[in-house]
Scaffold this active site. Structure first.
Site, PDB file in Angstrom:
ATOM      1  CG  ASP A  13     -39.158  10.542 -16.900  1.00 47.70           C
ATOM      2  OD1 ASP A  13     -39.234  11.731 -16.560  1.00 47.70           O
ATOM      3  OD2 ASP A  13     -38.262  10.095 -17.634  1.00 47.70           O
ATOM      4  CG  HIS A  14     -42.005   5.680 -15.176  1.00 53.90           C
ATOM      5  ND1 HIS A  14     -40.977   4.811 -14.894  1.00 53.90           N
ATOM      6  CD2 HIS A  14     -41.815   6.066 -16.455  1.00 53.90           C
ATOM      7  CE1 HIS A  14     -40.202   4.679 -15.953  1.00 53.90           C
ATOM      8  NE2 HIS A  14     -40.685   5.428 -16.911  1.00 53.90           N
TER       9      HIS A  14
END
Length: 405
Positions: A175-176
């Site tokens: 996600d990052h």
């Protein structure tokens, strides 16, 4: 005088939520794009309800997690299941350059906001969708988040110790890093293409495929028939290579020795000349063969050292080393503070709050955190009335019906 922002004049209708999507649209907003985050009062972005909360008090506008990923954006609330709400969403899209979403396949189509619907109101629209495993294939309808994407993509299988279960990365890494990064490149490439040709396009980013890129070397090894196991902090070609205990509770120093010169320097800093006399330790292959023995010996010595002092002493002699910092230490890190990485923005509900600054700096057109994360629906009236042209009375009527808010 404030420098111009490189994405000024670009508008994004942002239907993304949770991690990868908002982390994609954040840098667009920080570099000047008008990112309008679309939510509803009944289906807010889930991370608005995720800790940590300011002062431990939960609320839609008090999540530090949400705040950190949504600087410089505007927020509107629409009931997309209502006819009028969908019409307003399409009106927003007609005035936008980019539409982003990260739902399961078919969700935007069922809302009447699929790519064909978008091109009907804005033929040159750039539409990015981020389905977990893509729009086709036997797992197209699987749902998931960073943890499950990392598991399916092989990342979790490589983290931890070989004799223990996988432990993950401690955060939802897909996600990052890979997913928002690849999505941002795709969007910027599509913008450049449209500038040259006048044509928009549809972008499908399968988050599983994006994440698989992270383990490329392991995949290449597996393709040749080699077994790839979890290796903790070890390196296949270097030893010693790991984290070693230091004085105090939960204090550690990461040390990576990749050359003979670095090995000699480590021996000198730790004051263990007898190690230099061991023929086995004199070569990289010998140190690899004696990896476990070396790790135990080094750990016994570093346990008496202050972590910061040891890291400074090692790096001064050319040995790659660093203190293993927790979040509190990172906030006080002298390097990050000297470079003004941390920015304090005054949030309307949480008050002064710490945000990550932009980690890359353009010399001519640098971005900036133009404002804190928006309150839920803070900009609904402004967008509906001043951008979409609703009469104030009509807006009030729709607000009373729950269509906008």
């Amino acid at each position: 005088m404030t420098s111009p922002l490189p994405l000024e004049g670009v508008r994004v209708a942002d239907f993304t939520w949770v991690g990868a999507g908002p982390f994609l649209t954040k840098p667009l907003a920080d570099h000047g794009a008008d990112v309008i985050k679309v939510e509803s009062r009944t289906h807010t972005d889930p991370i608005r309800s995720m800790a940590p909360f300011r002062d431990g008090w939960p609320g839609h506008n008090r999540s530090g997690y949400f705040a950190n990923r949504n600087t410089s954006k505007r927020s509107i609330c629409l009931d997309l299941k209502s006819v009028r709400g969908k019409e307003l969403a399409l009106a927003l899209i007609a005035k936008s350059d980019i539409v982003t979403s990260n739902f399961t396949p078919g969700t935007m189509d069922r809302l009447g906001l699929g790519y064909r619907d978008l091109t009907a109101v804005r033929p040159d629209i750039i539409c990015l969708e981020m389905p977990m495993q893509g729009n086709t294939g036997p797992h197209r309808d699987f749902r998931g988040y960073g943890l499950t994407i990392a598991a399916a993509g092989g990342l979790l299988g490589l983290t931890g110790y070989p004799e223990h279960p996988p432990v993950g990365t401690g955060t939802n890494y897909p996600d990052h890093v890979p997913n928002p990064l690849h999505a941002a490149v795709a969007v910027l490439a599509a913008l450049r293409h449209r500038r040259k040709t006048g044509k928009g396009q549809y972008i499908e980013l399968a988050q599983l495929e994006s994440t698989v890129n992270v383990i490329g070397p392991a995949l290449l090894a597996a393709a040749t028939g080699r077994r790839v196991d979890r290796a903790a902090n070890q390196d296949a070609s270097a030893a010693p290579h790991g984290v070693y205990p230091c004085a105090g509770e939960d204090r550690w120093c990461a040390i990576a020795v990749t050359t003979d010169d670095q090995w000699d320097a480590l021996v000198n800093v730790l004051g263990r000349p007898e190690w230099a006399a061991k023929p086995l330790y004199a070569t990289a292959d010998g140190r690899l063969a004696a990896r476990e023995e070396l790790d135990d010996a080094i750990a016994a010595v570093t346990a008496a050292h202050d972590a910061e002092a040891l890291a400074d002493a090692l790096t001064a002699t050319g040995v790659p080393a660093a203190v293993v910092s927790d979040a509190a230490h990172v906030l006080t890190d002298p390097q990050l503070n000297a470079r003004e990485h941390w920015k304090v923005l005054d949030h309307p509900e949480m008050g002064p709050s710490v945000y990550d600054n932009i980690p890359y700096r353009l010399s001519a057109t640098p971005g900036r955190l133009r404002g804190p994360a928006p309150l839920l629906g803070a900009d609904t009236r402004d967008v509906c009335v001043n951008l979409l042209g609703l009469a104030p009375d009509e807006y009030q009527h729709l607000a009373a019906e729950g269509v906008v808010g």
